[in-house]
Design a protein around this motif. Structure first.
Motif, PDB file in Angstrom:
ATOM      1  N   HIS A 374       0.806  -1.220   0.000  1.00 11.62           N
ATOM      2  CA  HIS A 374       0.000   0.000   0.000  1.00 11.62           C
ATOM      3  C   HIS A 374       0.845   1.278   0.000  1.00 11.62           C
ATOM      4  CE1 HIS A 374      -3.668  -2.314   0.545  1.00 11.62           C
ATOM      5  NE2 HIS A 374      -3.036  -3.010   1.477  1.00 11.62           N
ATOM      6  N   ALA A 375       2.132   1.146  -0.308  1.00 11.64           N
ATOM      7  CA  ALA A 375       3.014   2.316  -0.275  1.00 11.64           C
ATOM      8  C   ALA A 375       2.527   3.458  -1.161  1.00 11.64           C
ATOM      9  CB  ALA A 375       4.437   1.910  -0.662  1.00 11.64           C
ATOM     10  N   PRO A 376       2.066   3.227  -2.390  1.00  8.98           N
ATOM     11  CA  PRO A 376       1.623   4.358  -3.217  1.00  8.98           C
ATOM     12  C   PRO A 376       0.500   5.162  -2.563  1.00  8.98           C
ATOM     13  CG  PRO A 376       1.981   2.433  -4.593  1.00  8.98           C
ATOM     14  CD  PRO A 376       2.081   1.962  -3.176  1.00  8.98           C
ATOM     15  N   ALA A 377      -0.504   4.462  -2.000  1.00  4.71           N
ATOM     16  CA  ALA A 377      -1.607   5.168  -1.349  1.00  4.71           C
ATOM     17  C   ALA A 377      -1.154   5.835  -0.058  1.00  4.71           C
ATOM     18  CB  ALA A 377      -2.754   4.200  -1.061  1.00  4.71           C
ATOM     19  N   ALA A 378      -0.350   5.132   0.746  1.00  2.00           N
ATOM     20  CA  ALA A 378       0.104   5.681   2.022  1.00  2.00           C
ATOM     21  C   ALA A 378       0.976   6.910   1.831  1.00  2.00           C
ATOM     22  CB  ALA A 378       0.868   4.616   2.808  1.00  2.00           C
ATOM     23  N   THR A 379       1.632   7.019   0.666  1.00  2.00           N
ATOM     24  CA  THR A 379       2.513   8.159   0.419  1.00  2.00           C
ATOM     25  C   THR A 379       1.753   9.487   0.473  1.00  2.00           C
ATOM     26  OG1 THR A 379       3.950   6.768  -0.930  1.00  2.00           O
ATOM     27  CG2 THR A 379       4.208   9.121  -1.191  1.00  2.00           C
ATOM     28  N   ALA A 380       0.465   9.475   0.174  1.00  2.00           N
ATOM     29  CA  ALA A 380      -0.323  10.708   0.295  1.00  2.00           C
ATOM     30  C   ALA A 380      -0.306  11.233   1.725  1.00  2.00           C
ATOM     31  CB  ALA A 380      -1.767  10.454  -0.153  1.00  2.00           C
ATOM     32  N   PHE A 381      -0.148  10.335   2.700  1.00  2.00           N
ATOM     33  CA  PHE A 381      -0.096  10.726   4.111  1.00  2.00           C
ATOM     34  C   PHE A 381       1.340  10.883   4.610  1.00  2.00           C
ATOM     35  CE2 PHE A 381      -4.163   8.307   3.852  1.00  2.00           C
ATOM     36  CZ  PHE A 381      -5.016   9.371   4.085  1.00  2.00           C
ATOM     37  N   THR A 382       2.264  10.046   4.123  1.00  2.00           N
ATOM     38  CA  THR A 382       3.649  10.159   4.579  1.00  2.00           C
ATOM     39  C   THR A 382       4.352  11.357   3.946  1.00  2.00           C
ATOM     40  OG1 THR A 382       4.639   8.781   2.835  1.00  2.00           O
ATOM     41  CG2 THR A 382       3.745   7.643   4.744  1.00  2.00           C
ATOM     42  N   THR A 383       3.916  11.738   2.751  1.00  2.00           N
ATOM     43  CA  THR A 383       4.515  12.867   2.030  1.00  2.00           C
ATOM     44  C   THR A 383       3.381  13.712   1.450  1.00  2.00           C
ATOM     45  OG1 THR A 383       6.364  11.407   1.476  1.00  2.00           O
ATOM     46  CG2 THR A 383       6.249  13.493   0.299  1.00  2.00           C
ATOM     47  N   PRO A 384       2.743  14.549   2.276  1.00  2.00           N
ATOM     48  CA  PRO A 384       1.509  15.224   1.861  1.00  2.00           C
ATOM     49  C   PRO A 384       1.695  16.596   1.234  1.00  2.00           C
ATOM     50  CG  PRO A 384       1.809  15.499   4.206  1.00  2.00           C
ATOM     51  CD  PRO A 384       2.972  14.671   3.720  1.00  2.00           C
ATOM     52  N   THR A 385       2.938  17.010   0.957  1.00  2.15           N
ATOM     53  CA  THR A 385       3.136  18.314   0.339  1.00  2.15           C
ATOM     54  C   THR A 385       3.720  18.166  -1.059  1.00  2.15           C
ATOM     55  OG1 THR A 385       5.438  18.767   1.000  1.00  2.15           O
ATOM     56  CG2 THR A 385       3.706  19.229   2.636  1.00  2.15           C
ATOM     57  N   VAL A 386       3.510  19.172  -1.887  1.00  2.00           N
ATOM     58  CA  VAL A 386       4.100  19.207  -3.229  1.00  2.00           C
ATOM     59  C   VAL A 386       5.622  19.100  -3.137  1.00  2.00           C
ATOM     60  CG1 VAL A 386       4.508  20.718  -5.208  1.00  2.00           C
ATOM     61  CG2 VAL A 386       2.194  20.497  -4.273  1.00  2.00           C
ATOM     62  N   ASN A 387       6.176  19.788  -2.188  1.00  2.00           N
ATOM     63  CA  ASN A 387       7.627  19.881  -2.067  1.00  2.00           C
ATOM     64  C   ASN A 387       8.277  18.555  -1.697  1.00  2.00           C
ATOM     65  OD1 ASN A 387      10.010  20.574   0.145  1.00  2.00           O
ATOM     66  ND2 ASN A 387      10.113  21.843  -1.702  1.00  2.00           N
ATOM     67  N   GLY A 388       7.579  17.718  -0.917  1.00  2.00           N
ATOM     68  CA  GLY A 388       8.182  16.493  -0.414  1.00  2.00           C
ATOM     69  C   GLY A 388       8.637  15.535  -1.487  1.00  2.00           C
ATOM     70  N   TYR A 389       8.015  15.592  -2.660  1.00  2.00           N
ATOM     71  CA  TYR A 389       8.360  14.657  -3.729  1.00  2.00           C
ATOM     72  C   TYR A 389       9.667  15.024  -4.415  1.00  2.00           C
ATOM     73  CZ  TYR A 389       3.886  12.739  -2.704  1.00  2.00           C
ATOM     74  OH  TYR A 389       2.845  12.154  -2.023  1.00  2.00           O
ATOM     75  N   LYS A 390      10.173  16.207  -4.157  1.00  2.00           N
ATOM     76  CA  LYS A 390      11.472  16.595  -4.699  1.00  2.00           C
ATOM     77  C   LYS A 390      12.613  15.975  -3.894  1.00  2.00           C
ATOM     78  CE  LYS A 390       9.391  20.602  -6.780  1.00  2.00           C
ATOM     79  NZ  LYS A 390       9.195  22.044  -6.861  1.00  2.00           N
ATOM     80  N   ARG A 391      12.246  15.268  -2.829  1.00  2.00           N
ATOM     81  CA  ARG A 391      13.235  14.537  -2.026  1.00  2.00           C
ATOM     82  C   ARG A 391      13.510  13.151  -2.606  1.00  2.00           C
ATOM     83  NH1 ARG A 391      11.757  11.126   2.391  1.00  2.00           N
ATOM     84  NH2 ARG A 391      13.589  10.478   3.585  1.00  2.00           N
ATOM     85  N   TYR A 392      12.582  12.598  -3.381  1.00  2.00           N
ATOM     86  CA  TYR A 392      12.727  11.239  -3.879  1.00  2.00           C
ATOM     87  C   TYR A 392      13.720  11.201  -5.043  1.00  2.00           C
ATOM     88  CZ  TYR A 392       8.522   9.968  -1.192  1.00  2.00           C
ATOM     89  OH  TYR A 392       7.609   9.730  -0.194  1.00  2.00           O
ATOM     90  N   LEU A 393      14.989  11.076  -4.695  1.00  2.00           N
ATOM     91  CA  LEU A 393      16.065  11.090  -5.679  1.00  2.00           C
ATOM     92  C   LEU A 393      16.918   9.849  -5.508  1.00  2.00           C
ATOM     93  CD1 LEU A 393      17.176  14.819  -5.255  1.00  2.00           C
ATOM     94  CD2 LEU A 393      15.757  13.889  -7.097  1.00  2.00           C
TER      95      LEU A 393
END
Length: 529
Positions: A374-393
């Motif tokens: 369920h990681a894709p769905a849970a990511t909405a809660f673990t990383t709930p900001t636009v900015n947080g996805y710029k960390r996934y490198l």
């Protein structure tokens, strides 16, 4: 011999109770709807005495909104008894706003949300949890209480994130387990670019004002450099005294890899308490820093974070409710009888006198598999900001793939085996430090419980956490929200209304982001085409 247990009820006996606290408390909102148990009534009496003995002038009644930001009111000492009796009212629209303060739902035209309970921006009631009372070390004669949210009819507020976590933990308890959580929060602290306090930039709902101009405190690239942390000793001491003064279970304050980047870690505790700890720790860091001329942020990747983003590494393990024993610890495999002259095994994963074993019990493996499933769905809660996805490198000590590894800090979930008195645990490294603590932890419970219920298998551990062939984490907030909408397990566990409420707010936030013309676009195209 007495046949009755005459201990006070707050200690589990049948003796004198503390409810109602005073005659004046009888008949109030709290008593009328039975919102406090015996512990709350006992704690209320203690709080009243502390307020009197310390001469507190003000008490902050606060709650966590959907973004994990504290909201509430500061009451005078004279108003506190009334708040303990009947709570504190606030506009229900506070639960319907995006991060800019803009109300996303049309509360004045319609009102179908949660059966019309938010129509007209009517009140919700903040009911204090008296066991959370603290005296703020940095604010003179000021107390602080965390509140739960209720509708005026005494039912729990539909979108109270603290209550949502409590519901998931109750379901876990019904399954025979309790959750222990350890918190690691990375953050940045800056000094103002100009002399004096950080200026306030006016904005409006939907259009926040300009961010403060700041300068770094450290140059970065020197992880855990002792002299680097020593240069920040005045700041470290301020944070230490403030956090421990709140009785938070602070373990460490560390110099991180990026410029101006620090990390705080908290001792592992019961999940509900750990969520409260994380909420207050973030607020404390920001307030302490602001009062002393610094600017602290838990934004994952500020514009000045050239080399390292901030994450929230969430350690989690289960224990059996009946025995308190660690549920993730594997049972040692029976060791074969050694030959008379055989040397003890030194193979990885083995201990003297035992054969190599799995790092997790079957329960732990199923729970881990649920986190991955369920990681894709849970990511909405673990990383709930636009900015947080710029960390996934890739290759960055932050995950970008849905994989697990044994003590591998590039994996989304790092499995840490049992060591000494510490049981085996899972470390989810995908979260951002700005996440709502209650929703982050609740997402793990929902995912892990489904893995246990369906006896899912996580597959083998990875040795290449950035393998391009592995399933990727969502690349944007929009992708994560789509995954959440499409996940029936989350919809069933949290409720369709809760998922719709959260995704609607976050989609409005994402739409504003897409509509904004960025500095990158201006530089890239303005003078070229």
């Amino acid at each position: 011999m007495r046949s009755a247990d005459e201990r006070p009820r707050a200690q589990g006996g049948d003796g004198p109770g503390a409810r109602p606290l005073t005659a004046a408390a009888a008949g109030g909102f709290v008593e009328r709807h039975g919102l406090w148990d015996e512990r709350q009534h006992v704690a209320a009496g203690q709080v009243r005495r502390v307020i009197d003995e310390l001469g507190l002038d003000k008490v902050r009644f606060s709650f966590a909104d959907q973004h994990g930001v504290l909201r509430g009111k500061t009451l005078t000492r004279e108003a506190v008894p009334g708040a303990l009796r009947s709570g504190v009212t606030a506009p229900s629209s506070l639960l319907l706003k995006d991060t800019s303060g803009r109300t996303v739902f049309p509360v004045f035209s319609g009102g179908g949300l949660a059966d019309g309970r938010f129509a007209g921006a009517g009140d919700i009631v903040l009911v204090p949890d008296m066991t959370t009372f603290r005296v703020l070390p940095w604010a003179e004669r000021t107390g602080w209480i965390l509140c739960d949210l209720y509708h005026p009819d005494g039912t729990p507020a539909a979108f109270c994130s603290r209550g949502l976590l409590r519901g998931r933990l109750a379901a876990l308890a019904d399954a025979g387990y309790d959750l222990t959580v350890g918190v690691e929060l990375e953050f940045h602290v800056y000094r103002p670019a100009a002399e004096g306090a950080v200026p306030v930039a006016p904005g409006r709902p939907g259009a926040p004002g300009p961010a403060p101009e700041v300068a770094p405190l450290s140059s970065g690239s020197q992880l855990l450099h002792e002299e680097g942390l020593d240069r920040l000793d005045d700041l470290v001491d301020l944070l230490y005294r403030g956090l421990t003064g709140l009785d938070l279970p602070l373990r460490s304050l560390e110099l991180e890899f990026g410029p101006s980047q620090l990390e705080l870690t908290l001792d592992a505790r019961d999940a509900a308490q750990a969520a409260d700890d994380a909420l207050l720790a973030r607020a404390a860091v920001r307030q302490i820093c602001r009062r002393n001329g610094y600017h602290a942020t838990f934004m994952s990747r500020p514009a000045t974070a050239e080399t390292a983003s901030s994450g929230w590494h969430l350690h989690q393990s289960l224990r059996h409710r009946a025995t308190g024993e660690a549920a993730f610890d594997p049972a040692p495999d029976p060791a074969p009888d050694p030959a008379p002259d055989a040397e003890p095994s030194s193979a990885p994963g083995s201990v003297s006198g035992s054969a190599p074993r799995e790092p997790l019990s079957p329960v732990g493996r199923h729970y881990l598999a649920g986190l991955l499933e369920h990681a894709p769905a849970a990511t909405a809660f673990t990383t709930p900001t636009v900015n947080g996805y710029k960390r996934y490198l890739p290759m960055s000590l932050a995950p970008d793939r849905v994989v697990w590894g044994i003590d591998n800090k590039g994996a989304m979930v790092r499995v840490v085996g049992a060591r000494g008195e510490g049981g085996a645990r899972l470390e989810n490294r995908s979260g951002e430090p700005a996440a709502n603590p209650y929703l982050y932890i609740a997402s793990q419970v929902v995912s892990g419980m489904d893995g246990m219920a369906r006896r899912l298998d996580p597959g083998p551990p990875t040795t290449d956490p950035y393998d391009a062939g592995a399933r990727g984490l969502p690349g944007s907030l929009d992708q994560a929200l789509n995954a959440l909408d499409a996940d029936p397990v989350f919809v069933k566990a949290l409720g369709k209304d809760v998922v719709s409420w959260f995704t609607t707010i976050k989609r409005a936030e994402f739409a504003r982001y897409l509509a904004h013309v960025s500095d990158w676009e201006q530089r890239e195209y303005f003078d070229l085409v």
